[in-house]
Design a protein around this motif. Structure first.
Motif, PDB file in Angstrom:
ATOM      1  N   ASP A  70      -7.481  10.263  -9.051  1.00  0.00           N
ATOM      2  CA  ASP A  70      -6.538   9.192  -8.736  1.00  0.00           C
ATOM      3  C   ASP A  70      -5.557   9.044  -9.899  1.00  0.00           C
ATOM      4  O   ASP A  70      -5.886   8.437 -10.924  1.00  0.00           O
ATOM      5  CB  ASP A  70      -7.288   7.880  -8.501  1.00  0.00           C
ATOM      6  N   PHE A  72      -3.162   7.152 -10.178  1.00  0.00           N
ATOM      7  CA  PHE A  72      -2.663   5.787 -10.296  1.00  0.00           C
ATOM      8  C   PHE A  72      -3.742   4.805 -10.738  1.00  0.00           C
ATOM      9  O   PHE A  72      -3.551   3.594 -10.670  1.00  0.00           O
ATOM     10  CB  PHE A  72      -2.090   5.337  -8.945  1.00  0.00           C
ATOM     11  N   ARG A  77      -2.111  -3.275 -10.114  1.00  0.00           N
ATOM     12  CA  ARG A  77      -2.010  -3.318  -8.663  1.00  0.00           C
ATOM     13  C   ARG A  77      -1.332  -4.597  -8.183  1.00  0.00           C
ATOM     14  O   ARG A  77      -1.302  -5.617  -8.882  1.00  0.00           O
ATOM     15  CB  ARG A  77      -3.400  -3.188  -8.039  1.00  0.00           C
ATOM     16  N   ILE A 112       4.722   1.789   1.405  1.00  0.00           N
ATOM     17  CA  ILE A 112       4.943   1.227   0.071  1.00  0.00           C
ATOM     18  C   ILE A 112       6.219   1.799  -0.539  1.00  0.00           C
ATOM     19  O   ILE A 112       6.371   3.020  -0.658  1.00  0.00           O
ATOM     20  CB  ILE A 112       3.746   1.517  -0.855  1.00  0.00           C
ATOM     21  N   LEU A 118       1.188  -0.548  -6.053  1.00  0.00           N
ATOM     22  CA  LEU A 118       0.266  -0.210  -4.981  1.00  0.00           C
ATOM     23  C   LEU A 118      -0.732  -1.343  -4.763  1.00  0.00           C
ATOM     24  O   LEU A 118      -1.128  -2.026  -5.705  1.00  0.00           O
ATOM     25  CB  LEU A 118      -0.497   1.071  -5.322  1.00  0.00           C
ATOM     26  N   LEU A 144      -5.539   3.768   1.439  1.00  0.00           N
ATOM     27  CA  LEU A 144      -4.280   3.939   0.713  1.00  0.00           C
ATOM     28  C   LEU A 144      -4.079   5.418   0.456  1.00  0.00           C
ATOM     29  O   LEU A 144      -4.957   6.084  -0.092  1.00  0.00           O
ATOM     30  CB  LEU A 144      -4.332   3.171  -0.613  1.00  0.00           C
ATOM     31  N   PRO A 146      -1.213   7.937  -1.229  1.00  0.00           N
ATOM     32  CA  PRO A 146       0.007   8.522  -1.775  1.00  0.00           C
ATOM     33  C   PRO A 146       0.202   9.906  -1.170  1.00  0.00           C
ATOM     34  O   PRO A 146      -0.707  10.448  -0.514  1.00  0.00           O
ATOM     35  CB  PRO A 146      -0.292   8.601  -3.276  1.00  0.00           C
ATOM     36  N   ARG A 201       9.650   6.211  -0.414  1.00  0.00           N
ATOM     37  CA  ARG A 201       8.345   5.575  -0.305  1.00  0.00           C
ATOM     38  C   ARG A 201       7.337   6.352  -1.150  1.00  0.00           C
ATOM     39  O   ARG A 201       7.473   7.554  -1.335  1.00  0.00           O
ATOM     40  CB  ARG A 201       7.871   5.525   1.154  1.00  0.00           C
ATOM     41  N   ARG A 202       6.315   5.642  -1.610  1.00  0.00           N
ATOM     42  CA  ARG A 202       5.349   6.285  -2.495  1.00  0.00           C
ATOM     43  C   ARG A 202       3.942   6.354  -1.917  1.00  0.00           C
ATOM     44  O   ARG A 202       3.073   7.034  -2.466  1.00  0.00           O
ATOM     45  CB  ARG A 202       5.304   5.588  -3.854  1.00  0.00           C
ATOM     46  N   ALA A 203       3.666   5.646  -0.827  1.00  0.00           N
ATOM     47  CA  ALA A 203       2.324   5.656  -0.257  1.00  0.00           C
ATOM     48  C   ALA A 203       2.341   4.992   1.108  1.00  0.00           C
ATOM     49  O   ALA A 203       3.234   4.205   1.437  1.00  0.00           O
ATOM     50  CB  ALA A 203       1.340   4.934  -1.172  1.00  0.00           C
ATOM     51  N   TYR A 205      -0.332   2.638   3.528  1.00  0.00           N
ATOM     52  CA  TYR A 205      -1.544   1.821   3.470  1.00  0.00           C
ATOM     53  C   TYR A 205      -1.826   1.318   4.878  1.00  0.00           C
ATOM     54  O   TYR A 205      -0.963   0.714   5.522  1.00  0.00           O
ATOM     55  CB  TYR A 205      -1.355   0.649   2.506  1.00  0.00           C
ATOM     56  N   ARG A 214      -1.756  -6.724   2.264  1.00  0.00           N
ATOM     57  CA  ARG A 214      -0.300  -6.702   2.098  1.00  0.00           C
ATOM     58  C   ARG A 214       0.327  -7.026   3.439  1.00  0.00           C
ATOM     59  O   ARG A 214      -0.192  -6.647   4.484  1.00  0.00           O
ATOM     60  CB  ARG A 214       0.162  -5.326   1.630  1.00  0.00           C
TER      61      ARG A 214
END
Length: 324
Positions: A70, A72, A77, A112, A118, A144, A146, A201-203, A205, A214
């Protein structure tokens, strides 16, 4: 280090080259004897398209121990949504499931932003297709992903997380799958689908609506055609409005269930697609509807009214004469 390794059994391999042709990321090449090998294993996303199209099942794609990495883990967060909002989502989920008689939980989908922290949700231990994550979320999972945890490069490019591989951009791979008649038809299909800007966008969820941490952009409901009918009617209950849906059988989860509702701010139906149905346990009699999250209050209100008479009367077949 690569997350995957590709193993070929030379005793079963017939050197047909289909695995090389079908690999969307051009990971494979043929050695001097004609057997496939992973020339660019660092580009493998674990989609298993090569293995799935091997007529002898000579090829396998195996996750390595590095797949749990991971990058990240040390990032701060995002704060979760308020308890009040979570309770409201849970109530809307309860109403929708109860009035429709849904088996599966509605799934909250978040895309995201590239500059957004995140949510505090674990990454899956192995790569998944977006549609696979969606099917897990309807059962209760929160996932989640990425881009390096997605195993479908079509989905990551559509969602603006990566660029699009050449075979997908040209539509070549769709012709190989015999989904369209020729490259011209494939290119038109690719050109007509909406996509988000690259690297925007980065991910992704996904989580059951009642469990999301979220505020989602879209909520996706899985159900029968009859349940989708009532879901549609719930939004027309107070207005009588008819909807214009976009459905094709291509890119079901990413484009039709998520991007159209996101970009148009209107609900959209989808029948599923080749990948969605080949890679998940979704039943043949199931289809999907994507809803902009702001439609949830009217959906819950409309379904509550429809459940007082219209839904039970229809399901009781009140106009069908008794069988004598």
């Amino acid at each position: 280090m690569a997350d995957y390794r590709i193993v070929n059994d030379p005793n079963r391999c017939v050197k047909c080259g289909l695995c090389i042709a079908f690999c969307p990321c051009e990971v494979l090449e043929a050695d001097e004897e004609g057997h496939p090998f992973a020339a660019r294993i660092e580009d493998c996303v674990g989609c298993t398209t090569c293995a799935g199209n091997c007529p002898q099942r000579a090829l396998s794609v195996e996750a390595t121990g590095d797949a749990v990495y991971d990058p990240f883990a040390d990032e701060p967060r995002a704060e979760p949504i308020s308890r009040e909002l979570r309770e409201q989502y849970a109530e809307w989920q309860r109403v929708i499931m109860e009035k429709l008689g849904l088996r599966w939980q509605p799934v909250a989908v978040s895309l995201i932003d590239k500059d957004e922290p995140l949510p505090d949700v674990p990454l899956p231990p192995e790569n998944q297709r977006f549609c696979q994550a969606m099917m897990a979320a309807r059962r209760g999972a929160s996932i989640l992903m990425p881009p390096h945890r997605h195993s479908c490069p079509d989905g990551t490019s559509i969602f603006g997380m990566t660029g699009v591989p050449e075979k997908l951009a040209t539509g070549e791979i769709y012709v190989l799958f015999h989904k369209v008649v020729n490259a011209e038809a494939a290119a038109r299909m690719v050109a007509e689908r909406p996509t988000l800007p690259p690297k925007s966008r980065r991910a992704t969820y996904v989580a059951p609506l009642a469990k999301t941490v979220r505020k989602p952009e879209v909520v996706v409901v899985t159900g029968t055609p009859e349940q989708m009918m009532w879901l549609c009617m719930s939004m027309s209950y107070y207005s009588g409005h008819r909807f214009d849906f976009h459905a094709s059988g291509f890119n079901s989860m990413c484009v039709e269930a998520v991007l159209y509702p996101l970009t148009e701010q209107e609900p959209n139906i989808t029948f599923g697609c080749y990948g969605c149905r080949a890679a998940t346990d979704v039943a043949e009699d199931m289809m999907f509807m994507g809803l902009p999250v702001d439609k949830l209050p009217i959906v819950a209100q409309g379904l509550t009214e429809l459940a007082k008479k219209a839904i039970p009367d229809s399901r009781m077949k009140i106009y069908v004469p008794p069988i004598m």
